[in-house]
Enzyme design. Structure first.
Site, short mmCIF file in Angstrom:
data_model
loop_
_atom_site.label_atom_id
_atom_site.label_comp_id
_atom_site.label_asym_id
_atom_site.label_seq_id
_atom_site.Cartn_x
_atom_site.Cartn_y
_atom_site.Cartn_z
N ASP A 2 0.78 -1.23 0.00
CA ASP A 2 0.00 0.00 0.00
C ASP A 2 0.82 1.29 0.00
O ASP A 2 0.37 2.31 -0.50
CB ASP A 2 -0.92 0.02 1.23
CG ASP A 2 -2.06 -0.98 1.10
OD1 ASP A 2 -2.44 -1.29 -0.04
OD2 ASP A 2 -2.56 -1.44 2.13
N GLU A 7 -25.70 -22.78 17.58
CA GLU A 7 -25.72 -22.33 16.18
C GLU A 7 -26.75 -21.25 15.92
O GLU A 7 -26.82 -20.70 14.82
CB GLU A 7 -26.06 -23.52 15.27
CG GLU A 7 -25.11 -24.68 15.40
CD GLU A 7 -25.74 -25.96 14.86
OE1 GLU A 7 -25.39 -26.34 13.73
OE2 GLU A 7 -26.57 -26.55 15.55
#
Length: 1340
Positions: free
Chosen positions: A371, A1271
Site C-alpha cells: 500500500d 448455532e
C-alpha cells in the site's frame, strides 16, 4: 550449501521469559515458533497459520538500543521470526506473562473472567498483543487497544468480550459521558426489577472496572546481561551458520557494503515478513542472509529542509509514530504525503507485522498490493543508496517500482534511508485502497495520486497516478498524466482522465485474483474521488475563487471507519425467578469457563501441545494435484533416500478397510485436488515434508465435474431427490395475483478453526492396543474407522480428547480419516506418529460449508401474502457423501424459516462433484436455506412495493401451527422476539433516520433490516440424541465427571460441572472433568447440532440422581452432616460411589415417504436488526449496530450462551458478507490461508452490538428449561446482508435502476460496488463469458 565465510559460527544468546538461552549451532532457517514449542517446550504460543495472519503465535520481543539507551517492546509473529534475529533480545511468551503455578497477570484474569475465551486457542495471542501494548502504554486509549488486536483472529467469540476485558486498562472514559445521568441510551438497560413474577433483568456479564489496577513494576526487567552484550558487541560481526544458510549481522554500514559486494544475491532481512513468506509459500532458499538491524545509518530519523529522512530498517509501526508526530508539529501544507501514508498505515497488516516489517523491505520487495509504495512514489520520495562504489540517490518512481533496469538498485547496492519530502502548498496527495477486509488484508486495488498546480490556480503543472493490484508490479498512468499537464481541474478534465486511464491501464479478463470488472471500476472510482478531494481542497484554500462542492459530491468524500465497538448484554437469571434456588447453586449464573484461566495462561493443552513421545515420528502427506484422474504409479524411491525419512505409507499398507464413505488413502484413482495419496513418516516434520516433495505420481486425466451447473448437466448426484410438499401447489399459483421467479447463489465457507486438525497415535506394547489423541467432535467414529482400518476390534483403540480448538462441524468426519492415516503409519512402523496439518493443507483437504444454488417460483397476493412457492435447492457436496444427505434434508425441512406458506413444494438435490468433500458446518444447511427464503420475501416486498418488515409480518407463523412436514409448534415466542426487537432496536425511528440520511447522501447509503428466525435444534433421528456419562465420587468427597460430549469452545464441561454441583449440592471446587474418552464413556454420538450440552447434561443428571438416591439412607441418618462425612460413611457401608448415566435421546423421526414427522426436538426463535453504511464508489461497508433478541428460555450459563450467540452471529456475517473461497478452473482451491481467505476481524463487528435473552420463557423439553444456543445466532448474521441490500436498493432507486436486482452471497465489496451501477461502472469494458479462461470459477 552455504557459501564460505571466514568467521566461525557465533553463539546465539537471547532470553526467554527471563531465562538465558544459548544456541551454539543456531540454524538461520529455524523459526522462533517451532523453537519455542519443540525445543523449549513452551506450547502456549500456538501455530495457527504460519504466514503471520492470525496472531495465535504472538510473542513480545524486547530489545536494547545501546546508543539511545532505550528498551523497546513490540509484538511479533513468532511463525515468521528466525531465531538468529533474536541475538541480544528478550522474548516474552504467554507463559512468562503469568501462569497458574506462579501468578496470573491482570490481562489473563480479565480476559478469562470477562468470558473472552471459548475454545481458547487464540487466547494466548490476544494476551500477548495486549501485553506488548501495555508495556509501551500503561494507560492506552481504546483505539490503541483495537489497533493492537488488528492482527489477531478469533473464530469463536465475536470479539466483544475480548474488547470488554481490555476496557479497564484504558486511560480515558470508555463510555458516553451521559452514562449514569438517565440520558444515556444504556442507562435504560441497567439491572431493572419489575414485578416479582417476572423477576430481575441483568445487564452486562462482567464489570472490568471492578478489577484491581495493574502494577507495571511487577513485570520482567530487561536482562542486564543483554544490555552489557549490546554495549560490548556494538562493533562485532555476528555469524550464525546452519546446514544450508549462513546468517550475518554486520555492525557497520561499511561492513554491510563489503558483504553485499561479496554476496550480491544475499537478501537483507529485518522483519522477515517478505522473505519469510516467500520461503513458507515456495520454499525459497538463500545461502547467505544479511541482517542489518544494528547499523545506525539504517535507523536514522532526521528532518531536513526537504523532508524527513527515515532509515530503511525502521519498522512500519515506528514510521507511523514518526509521521504522527510530524503531522502534529508541522504546518498542514507540508504534511499531505504524511497524512496519506498514515491513512494506509492504520489498516496495513496487523500490529505484529507493522512492528516487524521495515520501510526498506516494503519498498524493495515491491509487491503489487503493497500500500505505501504508490504514495511514496507520487510524493517524489528519494532512496539513498550505498555500495562499495559510493553513494547515490534515485527516485522511488514508477520505473523503480516496475523494476526497470535503469531506475533500479544495482546488485551490490542497499537502501540506507528514504527521503519522504514535504508537500507544497499547491500540492494535493491522496491515498486509496480497497481490500477484502477493512484491516489486515492485501489490497484488491490501491492507489497513490498527486497533482501540483500553478500557485493560486487550478492549472495542472504535474500529475502522478499509480495503481497497485492491477499487474505484477505497481503500474503508473504516466502517459495519461503527461497528456493532462496544462489542463484545468474541471469536469471536462475528469472525463478525459477517465478515458485516458482506461485506455492506458489494461487488466486482462484472466488476470490473477479475479474480480476483473470490479478492479477496472476502482481505477476510475478512485480517480473520481481524488478529483473531488482536490476540488474540496481548492475551495478550502481559496474559498472566494472556487465553488463549494455540492452536497451530492461531498458525500463521496471520507472513508467508512468503524468506531470502538461497544456491547450490551441483557438477560434473566434463574435465581431471580426461582426464589427457592440456593445461593450456592451455580445453574443459571454467568460462571467463567472452567478452562478460561488456562486458556489465557497458555496452559490449556491441545493435541499438538502434548509432549513428544519416545521414538515419535512426524507425518506429512502427499495429496493429489488433479481433480479427477487415474493413479498410474507412485514412485517413492527418492523420498526414502531423504535423511531422516523412515517410510512411505500407501493404501497397500492398510491391513483392514480403507475408510468407509471416503478413502483414507487414494487407491486406483483420485477424485479431487487435495485427496491424500500417501504419507511420509520421518524423524522430524521438516524431513517428512522434504520427503513428501520427492514422491513422484503419474496420473491419467479423467473429466472432472466441478460446479453445480456441471453436476446438473451430468446428472451427478450423491443421493435421491429429497422432497416436501404441502397444500395444493398448482391451485395456489392459479389463485395468486402475481407470480415471480428468481435464483440465488451462495458460496461455500471455510471452518477456519484456529487449531488445525491434529492427531497423535501411540501404539501400546501389547495386544495391538493403540491410544489415539485427536482433535475431533466424534471420538466413536475415530475409534470405529481406526479399528476397521487396522482390522482390530474397537476395544483395542482408545481415543482421547481433552479439548478442541474450534470445530464448527468441520471435525466430525474428517479427523477420523486423519486418524486412520496416522494409525496405519504407526502400525507399519511400530512407532508413535504425530500428524498435525499445516493451515494450507488443512484448507486444501477438508472441504467446508456446501455452496448452494436455489431457484424459486413464488405466487403472491397484492397485500404481500405468499400463497404458493416452488423451491429447487441444490448443494455442491463434493466428491463423497460425507454429511451431504443430511444437509440437503435439513435445507428441505428448514427452508420455510419463520413463514407459513400454505402451498409449498421444496425439492433438494446434493450434487456430486470433484471438489473436496463438503461437510457439516454450524447451522447445517439452515444458513443457506434461510437466506434463500428471505430473498423470496425481499422479492415479494419489491414486487408489491410494501415495506419488507410488513411482508415478513403478514407471512410469519402465528400461534400454534404446523410446519411443512406436519410438526406442531407454538410461534408465540417468535412474535415476542419480533416485537421486542422492533422496540429494543427502535426500528421505525431508525428506519426514518436511514431514509433521511439517504436523501442527503448520493455516494454513501445506509440500510437497515430486521430478520426473524425459527431454528430447529437437534437431529431428525432419535439415536443421534443418546448420551452417556460416568461419575466417580472418591473417598475424600471429590467428584470426577466424564461424559460423551466434547469441549469445542461451547462451554460443555463448564455447564456439566454446574449441573453436578446442583444435583449433588456440592461446590464447584469439588468437581473435576478429566477428558472425553472411549475408555470411560463408549459409543458417544458426535457433539453437534446445538444439543451436545443438553443431551450429555441429561446423562450427567441421571448419574447424579442415581448417586444421590444411593446416599439417601446416609443422609437420613445424619441430616446435618457434611458431604465428606456422608461419602466416608457410604464407603464404609459398601455403597457404590460410581454411577453411569444414560439419556436415550429426544424422540424424533422423519418419514420421507409420507413427508411427515416429528423431525426435531424443539424450535427456538430469534430476531436480529442490523444497520449498515455502504460506500457506493468502492463497495466498502461498515456495520453500525446490531440488536439480537434470542429465545434462550432459562440459560444454564448466560455468559456462555450469549458468547455463543455473538460468536455465531459474527461467523454468519463472515459467510454472508466477507468470506470467499476460490477454485481454479482445474478444481484447485486457491484460498488456503488468512492472507487469501478473510474471516471477520475485530474491525468487522458492529459498533453497537446488543444481545437480549427473552425473559420469562420456558422449554419443557430440555434440561432445566434451557435451549441449545450453539448455532442459533449464525443465520441472524443475514440481517447485515439484507441491511446492505437495503442500502444498495436506495442507491439504485436514486439512480433510476431496477429494484428487482439479484445479489449473491457473500455480499462483498465487489458485488456492492457493481450493484450500485453508475457512470463509472458503465464506462469500463465488459468481458463476454466463454471468450476467456477465468482465474477462478463459481462452484455454486
Amino acid at each position: 550449501m552455504a557459501l564460505a565465510y571466514p568467521q566461525p559460527s557465533d553463539e546465539l544468546v537471547f532470553f526467554v521469559n527471563g531465562r538465558k538461552v544459548t544456541e551454539r549451532q543456531a540454524d538461520p532457517e529455524e523459526l522462533l515458533l517451532y523453537y519455542l514449542r519443540k525445543k523449549l517446550r513452551l506450547s502456549g504460543t500456538k501455530y495457527g497459520c504460519g504466514v503471520g495472519g492470525c496472531g495465535a503465535c504472538t510473542v513480545m520481543i524486547s530489545t536494547y538500543d545501546p546508543v539511545a539507551k532505550q528498551i523497546q517492546h513490540h509484538p511479533a509473529n513468532s511463525c515468521l521470526l528466525p531465531i538468529c534475529s533474536l541475538h541480544g533480545a528478550a522474548v516474552t511468551t504467554v507463559e512468562g506473562v503469568g501462569s497458574i503455578k506462579a501468578r496470573i497477570h491482570p490481562i489473563q484474569e480479565r480476559l478469562a473472567k470477562c468470558h473472552g475465551s471459548q475454545c481458547g486457542f487464540c487466547t494466548p495471542g490476544m494476551v500477548m498483543s495486549i501485553y506488548a501494548l501495555l508495556r509501551n502504554h500503561v494507560r492506552p486509549s481504546m483505539e490503541q487497544i483495537i489497533s493492537a488486536l488488528d492482527g489477531n483472529l478469533c473464530r469463536c467469540t465475536g470479539y466483544r468480550p475480548i474488547i470488554d476485558s481490555c476496557m479497564s486498562f484504558v486511560g480515558e472514559p470508555t463510555c458516553c459521558q451521559l452514562r449514569g445521568t438517565g440520558q444515556c441510551c444504556l442507562d435504560k438497560e441497567e439491572c431493572v426489577c419489575t414485578s416479582s413474577t417476572e423477576g430481575q433483568i441483568h445487564s452486562g456479564l462482567c464489570n472490568p472496572e471492578e478489577f484491581p489496577s495493574m502494577d507495571p513494576t511487577q513485570e520482567f526487567i530487561f536482562p542486564p546481561e543483554l544490555m552489557r552484550m549490546a554495549q560490548e558487541q556494538q562493533k562485532t560481526t555476528l555469524v550464525f551458520r546452519g546446514k544450508r544458510t549462513t546468517w550475518i549481522s554486520p555492525p557497520s554500514l561499511k561492513e554491510l557494503l563489503e558483504l553485499k559486494a561479496k554476496y550480491p544475491n544475499a537478501p537483507l532481512v529485518v522483519g522477515n515478513t517478505s522473505v519469510g513468506l516467500k520461503k513458507n509459500h515456495h520454499d525459497t532458499y538463500h545461502p547467505i542472509i544479511l541482517h542489518p538491524v544494528r547499523i545506525p545509518e539504517m535507523h536514522v530519523v532526521s528532518s531536513t529542509n526537504n523532508g524527513l529522512v527515515i532509515g530503511a530498517a525502521c519498522c512500519l509501526a515506528q514510521l507511523r509514530n514518526i509521521l504522527m508526530e510530524a503531522v502534529a508539529k508541522l504546518p498542514q501544507e507540508k504534511t499531505k504525503i504524511y497524512q496519506a501514508l498514515l491513512q494506509h498505515l492504520r489498516t496495513l497488516a496487523g500490529e505484529q507485522i507493522r512492528s516487524m516489517a521495515s520501510l526498506g523491505g516494503h519498498i524493495v520487495s515491491r509487491g503489487s498490493t503493497w500500500d505505501l509504495n504508490p504514495i511514496l512514489s507520487v510524493g517524489k520520495s528519494v532512496l539513498n543508496l550505498a555500495s562499495e562504489d559510493g553513494e547515490r540517490q534515485i527516485l522511488l518512481n514508477d520505473q523503480f517500482l516496475a523494476g526497470c533496469e535503469n531506475a533500479d538498485l544495482k546488485a551490490k547496492e542497499v537502501v540506507v534511508s528514504v527521503l519522504i519530502p514535504y508537500s507544497l502548498k499547491d500540492d494535493f496527495i491522496s491515498a486509496f485502497r480497497q481490500a477484502g477486509s477493512q484491516k489486515n488484508a492485501f489490497s484488491i486495488v490501491n492507489s497513490g495520486m498527486r497533482v501540483l498546480f500553478n500557485p493560486g490556480t487550478d492549472t495542472i503543472v504535474d500529475l502522478s497516478i499509480l495503481y497497485g493490484g492491477i499487474g505484477s508490479t505497481t503500474i503508473s498512468a504516466r502517459k495519461s498524466c503527461k497528456k493532462l499537464i496544462g489542463r484545468q481541474w474541471n469536469d471536462q478534465m475528469l472525463n478525459e482522465a477517465c478515458r485516458l486511464v482506461r485506455e492506458e491501464i489494461f487488466l486482462p479478463p484472466s488476470a490473477q485474483g479475479g474480480k476483473v470488472e470490479y478492479r477496472r471500476t476502482l481505477l476510475v472510482s478512485f480517480l473520481f474521488r481524488f478529483y473531488l478531494e482536490v476540488l474540496h481542497g481548492l475551495y478550502q484554500m481559496y474559498p472566494f475563487r472556487y465553488a463549494e462542492l455540492s452536497q451530492k459530491r461531498m458525500s463521496a468524500l471520507g472513508l467508512l471507519q468503524s468506531g470502538v465497538p461497544q456491547g450490551v448484554q441483557i438477560y434473566q437469571m434463574r435465581c431471580d425467578v426461582d426464589p427457592g434456588q440456593s445461593p450456592q447453586d451455580p445453574v443459571g449464573r454467568p460462571i467463567m469457563h472452567q478452562s478460561g484461566i488456562k486458556h489465557a495462561t497458555g496452559e490449556a493443552v491441545y493435541i499438538d501441545d502434548i509432549r513428544p513421545v519416545d521414538g515419535e515420528l512426524s507425518l506429512a502427506v502427499v495429496t493429489s494435484i488433479k481433480a479427477h484422474a487415474k493413479i498410474i504409479s507412485i514412485d517413492a524411491l527418492e523420498a526414502l533416500q531423504v535423511p531422516g525419512v523412515v517410510d512411505v505409507v500407501t493404501a497397500r499398507d492398510i491391513p483392514g478397510e480403507n475408510g468407509k464413505d471416503e478413502q483414507a488413502y487414494a487407491e486406483d484413482k483420485v477424485i479431487c485436488v487435495g485427496q491424500i495419496i500417501c504419507a511420509v513418516v520421518a524423524e522430524s516434520l521438516t524431513q517428512a515434508k522434504c520427503g513428501a516433495e520427492k514422491v513422484k505420481i503419474v496420473y491419467e486425466d479423467l473429466e472432472p465435474v466441478l460446479t453445480i451447473e456441471d453436476a446438473i448437466k451430468h446428472n451427478s448426484y450423491i443421493t435421491e431427490e429429497k422432497k416436501i410438499e404441502k397444500g395444493d401447489i398448482e391451485k395456489g399459483f392459479k389463485s395468486a395475483d402475481e407470480i415471480i421467479e428468481g435464483e440465488l447463489h451462495i458460496g461455500g465457507q471455510e471452518h477456519f478453526y484456529l487449531e488445525t486438525n491434529s492427531v497423535l497415535v501411540i501404539p501400546r506394547v501389547e495386544d495391538k492396543e493403540m491410544d489415539v489423541y485427536v482433535s475431533t467432535q466424534h471420538v466413536t467414529d475415530v475409534q470405529e474407522l481406526v479399528a476397521s482400518a487396522l482390522n482390530l476390534q474397537s476395544n483395542k483403540i482408545m481415543c482421547h480428547v481433552k479439548r478442541v480448538g474450534g470445530a464448527f462441524g468441520g471435525k466430525i468426519t474428517k479427523p477420523s480419516l486423519f486418524a486412520v492415516v496416522a494409525a496405519v503409519a504407526a502400525n507399519k512402523t511400530g512407532c508413535p506418529v504425530r500428524f498435525a496439518l499445516e493451515r494450507n493443507m488443512d484448507m486444501l483437504i477438508t472441504g467446508g460449508r456446501h455452496p448452494f444454488f436455489g431457484k424459486y417460483k413464488v405466487g403472491l397476493m397484492n397485500d404481500g401474502r405468499i400463497i404458493a412457492a416452488d423451491f429447487q435447492c441444490y448443494i455442491n457436496g463434493g466428491c463423497t457423501k460425507d454429511e451431504s444427505e443430511l444437509v440437503i434434508e435439513y435445507i428441505v425441512l428448514k427452508v420455510d424459516n419463520a413463514y407459513n406458506i400454505p402451498n409449498l413444494r421444496v425439492r433438494g438435490h446434493a450434487c456430486k462433484t470433484n471438489l473436496p468433500s463438503n461437510t457439516a458446518f454450524s447451522g447445517f444447511g439452515f444458513p443457506q436455506a434461510g437466506l434463500f427464503m428471505e430473498m423470496c420475501i425481499v422479492a415479494v416486498a419489491t414486487q408489491t412495493g410494501l415495506p419488507h418488515e410488513k411482508v415478513r409480518e403478514i407471512n410469519m407463523y402465528k400461534g400454534v401451527n404446523l410446519t411443512s412436514f406436519k410438526e406442531e409448534f407454538n410461534a408465540e415466542n417468535l412474535w415476542k422476539c419480533w416485537e421486542e426487537c422492533l422496540d429494543k432496536s427502535d426500528y421505525y425511528n431508525r428506519k426514518a433516520m436511514v431514509e433521511e440520511f439517504n436523501t442527503k447522501n448520493y455516494w454513501k447509503k445506509k440500510g437497515i433490516a430486521i430478520i426473524p428466525m425459527k431454528f430447529s435444534v437437534g437431529f431428525n433421528a432419535t439415536y443421534f440424541h443418546q448420551a452417556g456419562a460416568l461419575i466417580h465420587i472418591y473417598i475424600d468427597g471429590s467428584v470426577l465427571v466424564t461424559h460423551g460430549g466434547i469441549e469445542l469452545g461451547q462451554g460443555i464441561h463448564t455447564k456439566m460441572l454446574q449441573i453436578v454441583s446442583r444435583e449433588l449440592k456440592i461446590p464447584l471446587s469439588y468437581i473435576h472433568f478429566c477428558e472425553t474418552s472411549t475408555t470411560t464413556v463408549p459409543n458417544g454420538k458426535y457433539t453437534a447440532a446445538s444439543v451436545g450440552t443438553e443431551i450429555n447434561a441429561r446423562a450427567v443428571q441421571d448419574a447424579c440422581q442415581i448417586l444421590w438416591k444411593r446416599l439417601d439412607p446416609i443422609r437420613r441418618d445424619n441430616p446435618n452432616g457434611r458431604w465428606e462425612d456422608w461419602i466416608s460413611e457410604a464407603h464404609k457401608q459398601s455403597i457404590s460411589l460410581s454411577a453411569t448415566g444414560y439419556f436415550k435421546g429426544y424422540v424424533t423421526d422423519m418419514n420421507w415417504d409420507t413427508q411427515k414427522g416429528h423431525a426435531f426436538p424443539y424450535f427456538l426463535f430469534g430476531v436480529a436488526c442490523s444497520e449498515v453504511e455502504i460506500d457506493c464508489l468502492t463497495g466498502a461497508h461498515k456495520n453500525i449496530r446490531t440488536d439480537i433478541i434470542m429465545d434462550a428460555c432459562f440459560s444454564i450459563n448466560p455468559a456462555i450462551d450469549i458468547g455463543q450467540i455473538e460468536g455465531a452471529f459474527i461467523q454468519g456475517v463472515g459467510l454472508y458478507t466477507l468470506e470467499e473461497i476460490y477454485f481454479s478452473p482445474e478444481g484447485e482451491q486457491l484460498t488456503l490461508g488468512p492472507d487469501t481467505y478473510k474471516i471477520p476481524a475485530i474491525c468487522d463487528i458492529p459498533e453497537q452490538f446488543r444481545v437480549y435473552l427473552l425473559p420469562n420463557s420456558r422449554n419443557s423439553i430440555a434440561i432445566y428449561s434451557s435451549k441449545g444456543m450453539g448455532e442459533a445466532g449464525f443465520f441472524l448474521g443475514s440481517s447485515v446482508f439484507f441491511a446492505i441490500r437495503d442500502a444498495v436498493a436506495a442507491a439504485r432507486k436514486e439512480r433510476g435502476l431496477p429494484l428487482d436486482f439479484t445479489l449473491s452471497s457473500p455480499l462483498t465489496a465487489e458485488q456492492i460496488r457493481m450493484a450500485c451501477a453508475d457512470v463509472f461502472t458503465e464506462m469500463i469494458p465488459k468481458d463476454k463469458p466463454g471468450t476467456y479462461k477465468p482465474w477462478a470459477i463459481n462452484v455454486s
